[in-house]
Design a protein around this motif. Structure first.
Motif, PDB file in Angstrom:
ATOM      1  N   LEU A  40       2.492   2.256   0.464  1.00  0.00           N
ATOM      2  CA  LEU A  40       2.106   1.087   1.214  1.00  0.00           C
ATOM      3  C   LEU A  40       1.751  -0.559   0.160  1.00  0.00           C
ATOM      4  CD1 LEU A  40      -0.190   1.894   4.011  1.00  0.00           C
ATOM      5  CD2 LEU A  40       2.228   1.293   4.351  1.00  0.00           C
ATOM      6  N   PHE A  69      10.014   5.176   4.132  1.00  0.00           N
ATOM      7  CA  PHE A  69       8.964   5.167   5.284  1.00  0.00           C
ATOM      8  C   PHE A  69       9.071   5.898   6.293  1.00  0.00           C
ATOM      9  CE2 PHE A  69       7.798   0.944   2.996  1.00  0.00           C
ATOM     10  CZ  PHE A  69       6.634   0.717   3.879  1.00  0.00           C
ATOM     11  N   ALA A 126       4.882   1.045   9.372  1.00  0.00           N
ATOM     12  CA  ALA A 126       3.897   0.812   8.662  1.00  0.00           C
ATOM     13  C   ALA A 126       2.397   0.602   9.275  1.00  0.00           C
ATOM     14  CB  ALA A 126       4.088  -0.862   7.849  1.00  0.00           C
ATOM     15  N   ALA A 127       2.411   0.410  10.424  1.00  0.00           N
ATOM     16  CA  ALA A 127       1.143   0.029  11.208  1.00  0.00           C
ATOM     17  C   ALA A 127       0.822   1.618  11.517  1.00  0.00           C
ATOM     18  CB  ALA A 127       1.491  -0.568  12.703  1.00  0.00           C
ATOM     19  N   SER A 130      -1.037   2.741   8.463  1.00  0.00           N
ATOM     20  CA  SER A 130      -2.185   2.179   8.083  1.00  0.00           C
ATOM     21  C   SER A 130      -3.239   2.620   9.054  1.00  0.00           C
ATOM     22  CB  SER A 130      -1.924   0.599   8.515  1.00  0.00           C
ATOM     23  OG  SER A 130      -0.966  -0.011   7.469  1.00  0.00           O
ATOM     24  N   GLY A 415       6.122  -5.404   6.879  1.00  0.00           N
ATOM     25  CA  GLY A 415       5.690  -3.913   6.720  1.00  0.00           C
ATOM     26  C   GLY A 415       6.039  -3.872   5.065  1.00  0.00           C
ATOM     27  N   CYS A 420      -0.388  -6.935   3.873  1.00  0.00           N
ATOM     28  CA  CYS A 420      -0.131  -7.042   5.429  1.00  0.00           C
ATOM     29  C   CYS A 420      -0.531  -5.323   5.751  1.00  0.00           C
ATOM     30  CB  CYS A 420       1.290  -7.067   5.916  1.00  0.00           C
ATOM     31  SG  CYS A 420       1.699  -6.596   7.716  1.00  0.00           S
ATOM     32  N   CYS A 421      -0.365  -4.596   5.082  1.00  0.00           N
ATOM     33  CA  CYS A 421      -0.647  -3.220   5.542  1.00  0.00           C
ATOM     34  C   CYS A 421      -2.092  -2.890   5.387  1.00  0.00           C
ATOM     35  CB  CYS A 421       0.237  -2.141   4.562  1.00  0.00           C
ATOM     36  SG  CYS A 421       2.036  -2.247   4.802  1.00  0.00           S
TER      37      CYS A 421
END
Length: 441
Positions: A40, A69, A126-127, A130, A415, A420-421
Motif C-alpha cells: 500500500l 493487488f 485497496a479498501a 486497508s 488505490g 489514500c490507503c
C-alpha cells in the motif's frame, strides 16, 4: 480494528475451542499485514523516469500492479473470512454504502466503462486491504511492530537506492515528465518525489504510534530516518502539512469538546481549499492572495484546476468515471492539436475536484458526508469529552493528513496512493473504534 479483533472474540460468545479453530497464527498475521502495508505504501519500485513511454496514455494499467493487488486481496479476503467477516460489519454504514453504490453506478455510466471498472476493482481491493489490516492485527502492539517492520523495509531500501542506484532513485534532468527544478531531489524506490514525501509523512506518524505503543527507540528511529528523507525529497507541500497535522491533532488532545475539535480539524482544510481552488473559482480571492503572496500559481496548478473545473461542468451529475479522465487518449489528444503539460497531468492536484470528475457533484457531496462528517461524529463518540488514546490518535492523524493533502494532491479514490490507503484505514479505524472502544479498554 487492531484491538477490535480481541474485543470481538471476547464478546461474540464463542467457545474457546471454536475460537482456536478460527484463529490465525501470529506469524501469519504479521507477515500478511507487513506485506500488505509495504504494498500500500509503494508498489511501483525503481521506475525509470527517463523512459519516454511514460508520456503515453495509461489506460491499460500496470499488469504488475494488478497482479500484486489481486494476490494481496485474495490473501486478505481469506484471512478475514477465517477470522470472521462479521468483524467488518460496523463498516456497513449508510454513507459508505451510498458512496459505493454511486461509484459503481458512475463506473457503468463512464465514458469508458471497462477502464473505470478495472480502476474500481483496484480501489475496492485497496479498501479491503486497508480495512483488513485492522481486523487481522491481534493487538495494538502487534500492529505497531508490524508497522515498524514495514516502515523499515521502505526506509532501508530507499536509502540504499539513493546510495547504490541514484539514476533510479534521484530526480535528474533526463526525467521526461518532471519539472527540471526537481533534479537532485530524492525519490528512493518511489516513482516521484511527491510519492516519496507523502509516504515519509505517513511513516513519521507511524513512528509516533510505534514509540507510544511498542518501543520508544524503534519509533524514533523510524521518525528520524523518515524525516531525513522527507527533507531530501524537497516536497514543499509535505513539509508544510506535517507540522500542521501534528499541531492540530495535538490540540485535539487538549480540547475535548466536539465543536472545538471539529473547528480545529475542518478549519485548516477549508482554509487550504479557499487558498487553492478558491483562488480560481472566485477572482476576488485570487486578487487578494496576489497582494500578500509572491507566487499564487501553486507551481502552475491553477491551470490544471481551471481545466478540471471546465470538465466537471461538462458532466456535472454523473462525472467521467473513476480513472477515465486523466492520462487517457480522450483527455490528452481530443480537442487540441497541441499536447500541453496540462493535458498530460496525471491528476488535478486536488482530491475534491477529482472526486467531482469521477462521479459528478452529487458524488462529491456523498464523499464529504462519508469521509468528513461521519469520521468527525465517530471521533466524538469514541473520545468525546476526554483525551485520545494512542490508537485513536493514530487514526486521527492519518485521517486529517488525508483531508489536508486533498487540497493539493489527489488522495481520494486512488488505490495507487499511500495517503489514500492510510486515509481509508483511518476512516475505518475510527468507525470500528465506536463499536469496540469499551471492550478494547
Amino acid at each position: 480494528m487492531v484491538s477490535s479483533s480481541a474485543a470481538i472474540r471476547r464478546t461474540a460468545g464463542r467457545s474457546e475451542g471454536e475460537t482456536r479453530t478460527r484463529d490465525l497464527p501470529d506469524a501469519v498475521r504479521v507477515l500478511l499485514n507487513g506485506a500488505v502495508l509495504v504494498l500500500l505504501w509503494n508498489h511501483l519500485w525503481f521506475k525509470d523516469l527517463s523512459d519516454r513511454s511514460s508520456l503515453a496514455a495509461a489506460e491499460g494499467g500496470s499488469p504488475v500492479t494488478q497482479a500484486l493487488f489481486l494476490a494481496a486481496g485474495v490473501g486478505m479476503a481469506l484471512a478475514v473470512w477465517r477470522i470472521g467477516l462479521r468483524h467488518l460489519r460496523p463498516l456497513a454504514t449508510p454513507s459508505l454504502a451510498l458512496c459505493a453504490l454511486w461509484l459503481g453506478a458512475t463506473s457503468l455510466l463512464s465514458v469508458d466503462p471497462m477502464l473505470s471498472l478495472r480502476r474500481l476493482t483496484l480501489f475496492a481491493i485497496a479498501a479491503l486491504l486497508s480495512a483488513g489490516v485492522l481486523v487481522v492485527a491481534r493487538s495494538p502492539r502487534q500492529l505497531a511492530l508490524t508497522l515498524a517492520g514495514s516502515a523499515g523495509v521502505i526506509l532501508v531500501t530507499c536509502y540504499l537506492a539513493v546510495a547504490l542506484v541514484p539514476d533510479l532513485a534521484v530526480h535528474s534532468a533526463f526525467d521526461v515528465n518532471a519539472d527540471p527544478d526537481h533534479a537532485g531531489l530524492w525519490r528512493g524506490t518511489f516513482p516521484h518525489k511527491n510519492d516519496a514525501s507523502a509516504a515519509m509523512v505517513i511513516l513519521i506518524v507511524v513512528g509516533l504510534y510505534v514509540a507510544a505503543v511498542a518501543n520508544r527507540w524503534l519509533g524514533w528511529a523510524v521518525i528520524l530516518l523518515a524525516a531525513g528523507f522527507l527533507v531530501a525529497s524537497g516536497s514543499k507541500t509535505a513539509l508544510l502539512l506535517l507540522p500542521v497535522v501534528l499541531a492540530v491533532t495535538t490540540l485535539c488532545r487538549l480540547f475535548t469538546g466536539g465543536a472545538m475539535r471539529s473547528l480545529l480539524l475542518v478549519g485548516p482544510v477549508v482554509a487550504f481549499t479557499v487558498v487553492s481552488v478558491g483562488s480560481v473559482l472566485v477572482p476576488s480571492i485570487g486578487d487578494a492572495l496576489g497582494g500578500v503572496m509572491r507566487d499564487t500559481t501553486f507551481t502552475g496548478r491553477t491551470q490544471i484546476w481551471e481545466f478540471a473545473i471546465d470538465n466537471i461542468l461538462v458532466r456535472p451529475w454523473r462525472g467521467w468515471g473513476i480513472g477515465a479522465f486523466w492520462m487517457t487518449e480522450r483527455t490528452m489528444y481530443a480537442g487540441s492539436e497541441e499536447l500541453t503539460w496540462v493535458n498530460t497531468a496525471i491528476h488535478s492536484h486536488n482530491a475534491y475536484l477529482d472526486t467531482a470528475l469521477i462521479g459528478g457533484l452529487p458524488f462529491l457531496v456523498l464523499t464529504l458526508a462519508a469521509f468528513v462528517i461521519a469520521p468527525l461524529r465517530d471521533l466524538q463518540r469514541v473520545a468525546g469529552g476526554r483525551g485520545l488514546d494512542a490508537e485513536t490518535l493514530l487514526f486521527l492523524r492519518l485521517w486529517f493528513l488525508g483531508l489536508a493533502s486533498a487540497s493539493f494532491e489527489t488522495v481520494l479514490y486512488n488505490g495507487n496512493s499511500a495517503t489514500c490507503c492510510m486515509f481509508m484505514m483511518a476512516v475505518f479505524g475510527l468507525r470500528l473504534r465506536t463499536r469496540y472502544a469499551v471492550a478494547a479498554e
